[in-house]
Structures are given as structure tokens and as C-alpha cells.
Design an enzyme around this catalytic site. Structure first.
Site, PDB file in Angstrom:
ATOM      1  N   PHE A 137       8.338 -17.397   1.107  1.00  0.00           N
ATOM      2  CA  PHE A 137       8.287 -16.061   0.515  1.00  0.00           C
ATOM      3  C   PHE A 137       9.146 -15.127   1.347  1.00  0.00           C
ATOM      4  CE2 PHE A 137       6.784 -11.796  -0.349  1.00  0.00           C
ATOM      5  CZ  PHE A 137       6.751 -11.805  -1.736  1.00  0.00           C
ATOM      6  N   ASP A 224      12.402 -15.695   9.139  1.00  0.00           N
ATOM      7  CA  ASP A 224      11.697 -14.581   8.514  1.00  0.00           C
ATOM      8  C   ASP A 224      10.346 -14.460   9.218  1.00  0.00           C
ATOM      9  OD1 ASP A 224      10.132 -12.914   7.006  1.00  0.00           O
ATOM     10  OD2 ASP A 224      10.802 -13.701   5.067  1.00  0.00           O
ATOM     11  N   LYS A 253       5.764  -6.440   8.457  1.00  0.00           N
ATOM     12  CA  LYS A 253       4.315  -6.209   8.307  1.00  0.00           C
ATOM     13  C   LYS A 253       3.617  -5.518   9.490  1.00  0.00           C
ATOM     14  CE  LYS A 253       3.187  -9.074   4.465  1.00  0.00           C
ATOM     15  NZ  LYS A 253       4.299  -9.917   4.019  1.00  0.00           N
TER      16      LYS A 253
HETATM   17  C1  PLP Z   1       5.413  -9.852   3.045  1.00  0.00           C
HETATM   18  C2  PLP Z   1       6.593 -10.689   3.332  1.00  0.00           C
HETATM   19  C3  PLP Z   1       7.887 -10.303   2.931  1.00  0.00           C
HETATM   20  C4  PLP Z   1       8.141  -9.072   2.081  1.00  0.00           C
HETATM   21  O1  PLP Z   1       7.778  -7.895   2.739  1.00  0.00           O
HETATM   22  P1  PLP Z   1       7.708  -6.523   1.899  1.00  0.00           P
HETATM   23  O2  PLP Z   1       7.419  -5.505   2.958  1.00  0.00           O
HETATM   24  O3  PLP Z   1       6.609  -6.674   0.893  1.00  0.00           O
HETATM   25  O4  PLP Z   1       9.019  -6.328   1.256  1.00  0.00           O
HETATM   26  C5  PLP Z   1       8.949 -11.091   3.306  1.00  0.00           C
HETATM   27  N1  PLP Z   1       8.769 -12.208   4.030  1.00  0.00           N
HETATM   28  C6  PLP Z   1       7.566 -12.611   4.443  1.00  0.00           C
HETATM   29  C7  PLP Z   1       7.428 -13.832   5.275  1.00  0.00           C
HETATM   30  C8  PLP Z   1       6.422 -11.871   4.100  1.00  0.00           C
HETATM   31  O5  PLP Z   1       5.208 -12.290   4.477  1.00  0.00           O
END
Ligand code: PLP
Length: 400
Positions: A137, A224, A253
Site C-alpha cells: 500500500f 515506504d 503517519k
Molecule cells: C498510510 C500509508 C500511505 C498513505 O498515506 P496517506 O497519508 O494516507 O496518504 C502510504 N504508504 C503506507 C505504507 C501507508 O501505511
């Protein structure tokens, strides 16, 4: 305003994209949240792994309030002190030299994707493709939902941007085959733990091998760390568990302790590809969000919070492991304070999360029928015990 009215306004006015729980929180204190009826909940969700310092954490609240009184926004056409301090605090002691600050995880990843493309473009190489993992994700903008290895998020939005390939997660042969087959591959983007799709940690060997392969092929390794960064796994960044040096990482986050902010970090040789005008943001790096993130970084560096995450994470994991005695608990896994229980098909995670909510515990129904636990780093043993007891009782009363 009463809750019925709030729900009515939401239903009338908002785009219908969230499957909301029927609770409206009014305030919080530490790991506790209170709804508009005064009911108390223990927060094992942390606003999707975001409120890492808990609610109403005085140093964070004070920093935001003090900054708001001075300046909220001035744009990146001028300098601001909290931004200068945050960059220094975040980068110092790391392998990274340069930072870009945006407002969210998706924006941090967009910046990282653009940086990879610009880096190879500037070098005159036709390399622009990024390999990501299935079930990953990476966000919901067009580029990041294409990077995300889950069709359900991208299918309705075709045509999608080009240049993304997906391989099965934790399958090194598949990664190697994909890379060897395509000279246009520029980078590999992975998560240390696939959070959204059910808290699936990357295999140690897999990540080490992926790193070595990227090095030998001259490809960039992007991690990420939007969910795994900022102490969530017990270290400042998830990759520190693996003894590797990724080229680019992204954060969001936990970074602002709940205030919207995201960041992309890279070493000089890569970051230098961005020249004035190549990328930008109106809000990113504003003094308010930077003042908040500076508190998070300083608390992680100067207090025992990281050690607490490790210890509490171990304790939470041990407590969840005990639930494996129930036959519908398929797996318990995670790192630090990002843990999950995977359930068998017989028991729906959303149903369990809903029942736990009515017992006063906020846990999250994540992908692949898992329950995700991502509490603030200040969660106590007693709070973990109470939640585990409630979950155990619920499982014991489940007649399947
Ligand atoms: C939550 C998340 C995102 C997206 O973050 P947003 O602030 O909602 O755009 C991207 N990568 C990972 C691994 C995430 O957990």
C-alpha cells in the site's frame, strides 16, 4: 451538536467513501478516547498508526499552540525556523542528507517516485520503472495507487500512469526475474511491514537480498516507511532492523503525532537531481506541522519512548500469542507496536473489531481478515492486559 445530527449532516454532505464506525469522539487523554456520550475507549488504533504520543500530550499540544500564536503558514517562498530545525533533527545521525516535506504519505511517495525518475532522467538513462510488491500500500493518488499492488484500489481509475510492475512479496526469485528481464527498471519500492494488507513483515533474507541486488544492478531501493517509520517498530526507522542502507525512505503517519505531515529522505547524490522548480508544495513544511513533528522527533530521540515501544510491543505480542489457542486465530505477527492477528475465514475481522469497540477497545480491521493493533507508544501493560482479556472473552464466547 448531538450525535444523530452529526451523522445526518455527514450522510447529507460528505462523499460516501468511508465505512464509519458509529462513534463520534469528542476528546482524548493519553491512550484513552471519549465519545460524545462520555464513554471511554482504549485506543489500540492510534488514528491509523498516527497518534504515536497519545492524545493531549502536553509537549505536543503546547508546541502547536505556541506556534499557532506566532505563525501558521507563510509558504516555501520564505524560510521558517521550525522547518529548519525539523530537517536537522530528522536527518542528523541518519544515512540521509536531504529531505522534502509534504503533507501526507501519498505525497511523500509521489515525491520519491518523481525523484527516482528525475535522477535517471538527469543521468541520461532510460530507466523509469518501479517494481513494488503485491499487497503493498503506497497511497491513493494516481501514481501511488498504481504503485500499490492491489487491483481493488486502481482498477476503476484507468488509464493508470505507466512504469509500475508488481511482484509477489517476499519472493526473491520473482523479484530477480523481473529485474533481469527489464533494463528500464529504476528502483524497487518495498515496505518493511505491509501494514494495510494485514501487518505482514518483510522476510529478513528477502530484504537483504533485494538490497544487494539493487546495489549490484545500480537500482535504487526505496522503502515506504510511512507506517513503519518514526519508532513504530521500536527503532526510529524500520530498515534499521536489517542493517541495510536504502536510497530513499518516506515517512508520514507517526511523524506529526497526528498533525498532517509527510517526508521523503534521500542521500545527496540522489536528492541533487531535484533542481529549483522540479517539485514543490504550498502547505508542506509549514511552521505549524513542523513544530509538531519536531516534538515527535525530539521525544523519540531524547526519552525512553523507543525502548518502551520495543518492550510494550513484545508484551502485546506475547499476550496476542496466547490467543492462538482459539482455532480461528490463524497467525499472530508484527514488530514493535504494529501487531496483528489473522483470523480464519469463519470469523470476520470487522465483526470482532465492532464488538471490541462496544467493549471500549479500538482495534482495526485491516486487510486479509486481520485485526491490526497500532496503539500510541505510551500504551501501558495494564491497558494491554485489559484489551487482551476482553478479546479472549470475546473469542471464548464465539461459537464456531
Ligand atoms: C498510510 C500509508 C500511505 C498513505 O498515506 P496517506 O497519508 O494516507 O496518504 C502510504 N504508504 C503506507 C505504507 C501507508 O501505511
Amino acid at each position: 451538536m448531538d450525535f444523530t445530527k452529526i451523522k445526518e449532516l455527514d450522510a447529507k454532505n460528505y462523499m460516501n467513501i468511508f465505512a464509519r464506525n458509529h462513534v463520534c469522539f469528542s476528546h482524548g487523554e493519553g491512550c484513552k478516547l471519549y465519545d460524545t456520550y462520555g464513554n471511554e475507549y482504549t485506543d489500540f488504533f492510534g488514528g491509523i498508526a498516527t497518534s504515536c504520543l497519545g492524545h493531549n500530550y502536553p509537549p505536543l499540544v503546547n508546541a502547536i499552540a505556541e506556534q499557532a500564536k506566532k505563525l501558521i503558514h507563510i509558504s516555501n517562498l520564505f524560510y521558517n525556523e521550525p522547518q529548519a530545525k525539523l530537517g536537522e533533527a530528522l536527518l542528523s545521525g541518519t544515512i540521509f542528507d536531504r529531505i522534502f516535506i509534504g503533507n501526507s504519505g501519498a505525497e511523500a511517495n509521489e515525491a520519491a517516485i518523481k525523484l527516482v525518475r528525475k535522477y535517471f532522467y538527469a543521468a541520461g538513462k532510460k530507466k523509469y520503472k518501479i517494481v513494488t510488491a503485491l499487497d503493498s500500500f503506497h497511497g491513493r493518488t494516481l501514481a501511488t495507487l498504481t504503485a500499490t499492488g492491489q487491483d481493488k484500489y486502481s482498477k476503476p481509475y484507468a488509464p493508470l500512469p505507466q512504469g509500475f510492475l508488481h511482484v509477489p512479496f517476499n519472493d526473491f526469485e520473482a523479484l530477480k526475474t523481473a529485474i533481469n528481464a527489464d533494463d528500464e527498471i529504476a528502483a524497487v519500492m518495498l515496505e518493511c511491514i505491509q501494514g494495510e494488507s494485514g501487518v505482514r513483515p518483510v522476510d529478513y533474507e528477502y530484504l537483504i537480498n533485494a538490497y544487494a541486488l539493487c546495489k549490484s544492478k545500480g537500482l535504487l531501493l526505496m522503502l515506504d516507511e510511512v507506517q513503519t517509520g518514526m519508532g513504530r517498530t521500536g527503532k526510529m526507522f524500520g530498515f534499521e532492523h536489517f542493517g541495510i542502507q536504502p536510497d530513499i525512505i518516506t515517512l508520514a503517519k507517526g511523524l506529526g503525532g497526528g498533525v498532517p505531515i509527510g517526508a521523503c529522505l534521500a542521500r545527496n547524490e540522489i536528492a541533487d537531481a531535484f533542481k529549483p522548480g522540479d517539485h514543490g508544495t504550498t502547505f508542506g513544511g509549514g511552521p505549524l506541522a513542523c513544530a509538531a513533528a519536531l516534538v515527535v522527533v525530539n521525544e523519540l530521540k531524547n526519552t525512553d519512548l523507543l525502548a518502551r515501544v520495543e518492550k510494550s510491543g513484545k508484551y502485546l505480542s506475547d499476550r496476542l500469542m496466547k490467543l492462538r489457542k482459539f482455532k480461528f486465530v490463524k497467525d499472530v505477527r508484527g514488530m514493535g507496536l504494529l501487531q496483528a492477528i489473522e483470523l480464519s475465514d469463519k470469523l470476520k475481522n470487522a465483526e470482532v473489531a465492532g464488538k471490541m469497540l462496544s467493549k471500549g477497545f479500538i482495534i482495526n480491521a485491516a486487510g486479509n481478515n486481520t485485526l491490526r493493533f497500532s496503539p500510541p507508544y505510551t500504551i501501558t501493560k495494564a491497558e494491554i492486559d485489559a484489551m487482551a482479556e476482553a478479546l479472549s472473552e470475546l473469542f471464548a464466547a464465539t461459537n464456531i
